[in-house]
Design an enzyme around this catalytic site. Structure first.
Site, PDB file in Angstrom:
ATOM      1  N   ASP A  75      -2.263  50.317  16.010  1.00 25.15           N
ATOM      2  CA  ASP A  75      -1.638  50.405  17.232  1.00 25.15           C
ATOM      3  C   ASP A  75      -1.882  51.685  18.130  1.00 25.15           C
ATOM      4  OD1 ASP A  75       0.422  51.376  15.339  1.00 25.15           O
ATOM      5  OD2 ASP A  75       1.801  51.305  17.206  1.00 25.15           O
ATOM      6  N   GLU A 139       3.558  51.655  14.408  1.00 27.45           N
ATOM      7  CA  GLU A 139       3.883  53.305  14.031  1.00 27.45           C
ATOM      8  C   GLU A 139       4.233  53.850  15.343  1.00 27.45           C
ATOM      9  OE1 GLU A 139       3.666  57.322  13.472  1.00 27.45           O
ATOM     10  OE2 GLU A 139       2.283  56.147  14.871  1.00 27.45           O
TER      11      GLU A 139
HETATM   12 ZN   LIG Z   1      -0.654  58.102  15.108  1.00 26.20          ZN
END
Ligand SMILES: [Zn+2]
Length: 381
Positions: A75, A139
């Site tokens: 992501d 994340e």
């Molecule tokens: Zn990162």
């Protein structure tokens, strides 16, 4: 379907394919499908440990110890104003030896370099132990259903990692000049101090929460929480938000809100910091509500085989010796290290991460892949 080769090398090509997949948190946008298509011919087995719309890929090859995890996130953070990008952030574009695109540094380059390193290593012969990829699409967001979830699931199964390399952008000015060997913990609080609203002309009939809060905050700001140690700077306390008042100039407010955050080192703990804050608040504020959030314990990987292999690999390639760094923000290493793995972050230069016109030097891509290859050969070869 094969995608065209650019002539810039396999890491560059794979990175371009990843950048073209618009994987805004928590959307993986097909990145893990692409990674599986590259790892399947190498003999990897796949498991999707998805949760709450987050794509989590656990790919393994081999068996037994040591277990080496190559970890990363697909992501990316939002682009910001598109008109301030020189080129479309999801169309990889090259200018003067630099590749531009969202995720170019954070951290699709790390993932691409890892995959290509594994392809080269396995072409030369089998590895001992188990090699695994742990890839998540959450994340940059709350990170609740990404690596943390995968670690919980695998830990319950009794999986025990030995080493982990997280491909986050760790380098400072040149590739490999810095590796991250630890991170500070992060502890935050939404604090509401309660008073009694009233007329400013009749202060004895009100109870001003701002007047109670200010001396408490002055004390917290002036506190030396610890002195740090040889690996970490001292714990820091920062106020990020402060709000009170009704908007009227003749009203004592009924409440005051503050948000503050600790970045703490291994000399303090979340529990000890909370207790010390409450001791100060209890002295100054008769009534308050503290809503704490704890987003990561600090960790430190002490000098062992992994750091030794990382330093040797970097030195062999660049001629330099990396600095060991424990500053900066949090990463998924905070979930992997407490699982028992020696954990380091090794990746490209981090000066453009999360910014407009994020980029990576093309010459660094193959070099980064060689660094990972060197670590794999030293530990699993
Ligand atoms: Zn990162």
């Amino acid at each position: 379907m094969a995608e065209a080769s650019s002539g810039e090398g396999p890491v560059f090509d794979l990175l371009c394919q990843l950048i073209a997949r618009k994987s805004l948190t928590p959307d993986d946008a097909g990145c893990c499908d692409l990674l599986e298509s590259r790892l399947a011919p190498l003999g990897f087995s796949f498991e999707r440990i998805d949760a709450e719309g987050v794509t989590n890929l656990w790919a393994t090859l081999g068996s037994g110890a040591p277990l080496m995890i190559l970890a990363g996130h697909t992501d990316v953070v939002p682009t910001g104003p598109l008109d301030q990008w020189i080129s479309d952030p999801f169309v990889p574009s090259v200018r003067e030896g630099v590749l531009y695109g969202r995720g170019a540094a954070d951290m699709k380059s790390g993932i691409a370099a890892m995959v290509c390193a594994v392809e080269r290593v396995l072409a030369a012969g089998p590895l001992r132990g188990t090699l695994a990829f742990l890839i998540t699409s959450d994340e940059e967001g709350m990170a609740r259903h990404g690596t943390r979830h995968v670690v919980d699931v695998l830990r319950q199964r009794g999986v025990k990692p030995d080493y982990a390399i997280v491909g986050e952008a760790s380098s400072n000015e040149i590739l490999g000049d810095r590796i991250v060997v630890g991170r500070r913990g992060s502890l935050g609080c939404n604090l509401r101090v309660l008073g009694k609203q009233g007329h400013v002309a009749y202060p004895h009939k009100g109870d001003n929460p701002v007047h109670r809060l200010i001396p408490a905050l002055a004390e917290l700001v002036a506190t030396q929480w610890d002195n740090g140690n040889e690996h970490f700077p001292p714990t820091s306390f920062q106020i990020s938000n402060f709000h009170s008042g009704t908007g009227a100039n003749n009203v004592i407010p009924g409440e005051a809100d503050v948000v503050f955050n600790f970045r703490y080192c291994t000399e303090s703990s979340a529990e000890s910091l909370k207790a010390r804050v409450h001791a100060v608040l209890d002295r100054h504020c008769p009534s308050y509500e503290a809503d704490w959030w704890h987003t990561g314990e600090p960790f430190l990987t002490s000098h062992g085989e992994l750091i030794g292999a990382a330093v040797a690999s970097i030195t062999e390639l660049t001629g330099g010796t990396p600095e060991f760094f424990t500053g900066g923000g949090t990463s998924d290493a905070r979930f992997i290290a407490p699982w028992g793995a020696q954990t380091v972050e090794i990746g490209p230069i981090n000066d453009s991460i999360h910014k407009l016109n994020e980029h990576v030097k093309i010459e660094d891509l193959a070099a980064l892949s060689r660094i990972y290859e060197g670590v794999l050969l030293r530990l699993l070869g």
